[in-house]
Design a protein around this motif. Structure first.
Motif, PDB file in Angstrom:
ATOM      1  N   THR A  92      81.592 100.762 -33.848  1.00 40.01           N
ATOM      2  CA  THR A  92      81.694  99.790 -32.587  1.00 40.01           C
ATOM      3  C   THR A  92      82.928  98.999 -32.737  1.00 40.01           C
ATOM      4  N   GLY A  93      83.477  97.875 -31.225  1.00 38.99           N
ATOM      5  CA  GLY A  93      84.936  97.549 -31.565  1.00 38.99           C
ATOM      6  C   GLY A  93      84.784  97.024 -33.026  1.00 38.99           C
ATOM      7  N   ALA A  94      83.747  96.102 -33.726  1.00 40.13           N
ATOM      8  CA  ALA A  94      83.964  95.513 -34.535  1.00 40.13           C
ATOM      9  C   ALA A  94      84.696  96.247 -35.487  1.00 40.13           C
ATOM     10  N   GLN A 115      90.564  94.229 -25.414  1.00 39.27           N
ATOM     11  CA  GLN A 115      90.556  92.893 -25.032  1.00 39.27           C
ATOM     12  C   GLN A 115      92.694  93.516 -24.711  1.00 39.27           C
ATOM     13  N   GLU A 116      93.005  91.786 -23.232  1.00 37.12           N
ATOM     14  CA  GLU A 116      94.388  91.871 -23.013  1.00 37.12           C
ATOM     15  C   GLU A 116      94.839  91.779 -24.213  1.00 37.12           C
ATOM     16  N   PRO A 117      96.331  92.196 -24.327  1.00 35.62           N
ATOM     17  CA  PRO A 117      96.898  91.915 -24.702  1.00 35.62           C
ATOM     18  C   PRO A 117      97.888  90.939 -24.956  1.00 35.62           C
ATOM     19  N   THR A 118      97.687  89.995 -26.340  1.00 32.94           N
ATOM     20  CA  THR A 118      99.010  88.905 -26.245  1.00 32.94           C
ATOM     21  C   THR A 118      99.667  88.481 -26.341  1.00 32.94           C
ATOM     22  N   GLU A 119     100.849  87.689 -25.332  1.00 27.91           N
ATOM     23  CA  GLU A 119     102.429  88.160 -26.107  1.00 27.91           C
ATOM     24  C   GLU A 119     102.506  87.917 -27.006  1.00 27.91           C
ATOM     25  N   GLN A 120     102.225  87.013 -27.907  1.00 29.52           N
ATOM     26  CA  GLN A 120     102.758  87.552 -30.019  1.00 29.52           C
ATOM     27  C   GLN A 120     102.127  89.383 -30.132  1.00 29.52           C
ATOM     28  N   GLN A 121     101.235  90.262 -29.373  1.00 28.91           N
ATOM     29  CA  GLN A 121     100.825  91.259 -30.047  1.00 28.91           C
ATOM     30  C   GLN A 121     102.105  91.896 -29.137  1.00 28.91           C
ATOM     31  N   MET A 161      96.118  92.700 -30.463  1.00 31.48           N
ATOM     32  CA  MET A 161      95.262  93.504 -29.275  1.00 31.48           C
ATOM     33  C   MET A 161      93.657  93.698 -30.412  1.00 31.48           C
ATOM     34  N   THR A 162      92.840  93.025 -30.083  1.00 31.34           N
ATOM     35  CA  THR A 162      91.130  93.362 -30.212  1.00 31.34           C
ATOM     36  C   THR A 162      90.203  94.003 -29.209  1.00 31.34           C
ATOM     37  N   PHE A 163      89.787  94.921 -30.163  1.00 34.88           N
ATOM     38  CA  PHE A 163      88.834  95.621 -29.919  1.00 34.88           C
ATOM     39  C   PHE A 163      87.965  94.539 -29.514  1.00 34.88           C
ATOM     40  N   ASN A 164      86.850  94.559 -27.984  1.00 37.51           N
ATOM     41  CA  ASN A 164      85.635  94.175 -27.515  1.00 37.51           C
ATOM     42  C   ASN A 164      84.618  94.825 -29.276  1.00 37.51           C
ATOM     43  N   ARG A 165      84.131  93.674 -29.894  1.00 35.43           N
ATOM     44  CA  ARG A 165      83.130  94.331 -30.729  1.00 35.43           C
ATOM     45  C   ARG A 165      81.514  94.588 -30.303  1.00 35.43           C
ATOM     46  N   ASN A 166      81.079  94.575 -29.475  1.00 32.97           N
ATOM     47  CA  ASN A 166      79.907  95.673 -29.304  1.00 32.97           C
ATOM     48  C   ASN A 166      80.109  96.785 -28.003  1.00 32.97           C
ATOM     49  N   ALA A 167      81.943  97.053 -28.186  1.00 37.90           N
ATOM     50  CA  ALA A 167      82.084  98.173 -27.096  1.00 37.90           C
ATOM     51  C   ALA A 167      81.502  99.519 -28.168  1.00 37.90           C
ATOM     52  N   GLY A 217     104.418 102.351 -23.280  1.00 37.15           N
ATOM     53  CA  GLY A 217     103.560 100.848 -22.709  1.00 37.15           C
ATOM     54  C   GLY A 217     103.195 100.848 -21.180  1.00 37.15           C
ATOM     55  N   ALA A 218     103.245 102.022 -20.209  1.00 37.69           N
ATOM     56  CA  ALA A 218     102.666 101.875 -19.631  1.00 37.69           C
ATOM     57  C   ALA A 218     100.917 102.345 -19.524  1.00 37.69           C
ATOM     58  N   TRP A 219     100.755 102.895 -20.948  1.00 41.29           N
ATOM     59  CA  TRP A 219      99.344 102.807 -21.515  1.00 41.29           C
ATOM     60  C   TRP A 219      98.962 101.315 -22.338  1.00 41.29           C
ATOM     61  N   VAL A 220      99.590 100.245 -22.224  1.00 39.93           N
ATOM     62  CA  VAL A 220      99.269  99.171 -22.761  1.00 39.93           C
ATOM     63  C   VAL A 220      98.888  98.008 -21.718  1.00 39.93           C
ATOM     64  N   ALA A 221      99.842  98.609 -20.841  1.00 37.66           N
ATOM     65  CA  ALA A 221      99.589  97.439 -19.814  1.00 37.66           C
ATOM     66  C   ALA A 221      98.018  97.414 -19.191  1.00 37.66           C
ATOM     67  N   ALA A 222      97.592  98.609 -19.036  1.00 40.92           N
ATOM     68  CA  ALA A 222      96.500  98.978 -18.634  1.00 40.92           C
ATOM     69  C   ALA A 222      95.096  99.340 -19.440  1.00 40.92           C
TER      70      ALA A 222
END
Length: 290
Positions: free
Chosen positions: A72-74, A223-229, A1-7, A204-209
């Motif tokens: 910011t997301g950063a 950003q969309e979570p990766t499989e590893q996350q 899970m990563t925040f968009n840096r400019n959010a 889990g429902a929130w993570v999907a959205a």
């Protein structure tokens, strides 16, 4: 899970409260201390007496301040406190879109310890939701404990799973679920376990959205979570399963469970992630399918 840096995450309402008070004795030693910390992580109970000490009596309330350097997301990507504060914006927005009449809880980042209407929030109690205050209390030092002393990754998405779980309890509070299904004791099919598994499902429902939630400029917070996350979040769910925690002491007793087994917690998180909030009625599930 990563925040968009400019959010833009500057609109969060999270505050920091408490005093920098450590558990007497300078820390936690051995597996026994780790079990206490894990028991505390999702129970909201004060197990400090089991650590051979306490926090030195009832703490002063401490000064309440804003979360600094969290614009910011950063910033959220670099700092646990800001990550939690920023994520509260996305979680609140999700529930505002999902639940009519939703009202946001307060989020308090605990610095050491602070008194609440539900008892002391501290590094001996772990994250919890206090219904009378409609407030989530969370001490980010738990993530360091899980990473450094227990071997869990406790990465960014796992941290937000913990936060979203507590927000799930707030949803149960304001929708009347807590009143309809009061605590009826312990055990694998008890209301307490069903309540906790539903909060996992809501998380889990929130993570999907999560990547659909945007700031005031339309920039997605996350950003969309990766499989590893996702695996990391599932690992966190397993670590705080009642059977996993009890196994560390050598004896597993399902009749004493309050939160559900590792398998249950992972499965209900996955159910919410796959099927959404509508699939999270743990109270309708039979014992064999719970």
């Amino acid at each position: 899970m990563t925040f968009n840096r400019n959010a833009d995450v500057s609109g969060n309402r999270a505050t920091r409260r408490g005093r920098n008070a450590a558990i007497a004795g300078g820390g936690v030693a051995g597996v026994g201390g780790l079990i206490v910390l894990l028991l505390a992580l999702f129970t909201g109970g004060d197990f400090s007496s089991l650590l051979g000490g306490g926090t030195g009596g009832q703490p002063a309330p401490g000064q309440e301040t804003e979360i600094g350097q969290c614009e910011t997301g950063a910033d959220a990507n670099e700092n646990d406190d800001c990550r939690l504060a920023a994520a509260s914006l996305a979680i609140d927005q999700y529930w505002e879109q999902t639940l009519e009449g939703y009202r946001a809880p307060q989020l308090v980042i605990v610095d050491g310890s602070t008194p609440t209407a539900c008892g002391t929030a501290s590094n001996a109690t772990g994250p919890f939701y206090c219904p009378p205050e409609e407030t989530v209390y969370i001490d980010p030092t738990f993530f360091g404990v899980l990473r450094q002393q227990f071997g869990a990754e406790a990465g960014p998405l796992a941290q937000l799973y913990v936060l979203a779980h507590e927000y799930g309890h707030h949803v149960q509070r304001i929708t009347g679920i807590m009143d309809r299904y009061p605590n009826n004791g312990t055990g694998p099919t008890s209301n307490g376990v069903r309540t906790e598994l539903q909060a996992d499902c809501f998380a889990g429902a929130w993570v999907a959205a999560m990547a659909q939630q945007t700031d005031q400029n339309g920039v997605p917070f996350l950003q969309e979570p990766t499989e590893q996350q996702i695996r990391d979040a599932l690992d966190a769910a397993a670590v705080v399963g009642d059977d996993h925690i009890q196994a560390q002491s050598g004896f597993v007793n399902p009749e004493s469970w309050t939160h559900g087994s590792s398998e249950q917690r992972q499965r209900w998180f996955s159910t919410g992630f796959r099927d959404g909030v509508g699939a999270c009625d743990t109270f309708a599930a039979s014992g064999s399918s719970l």
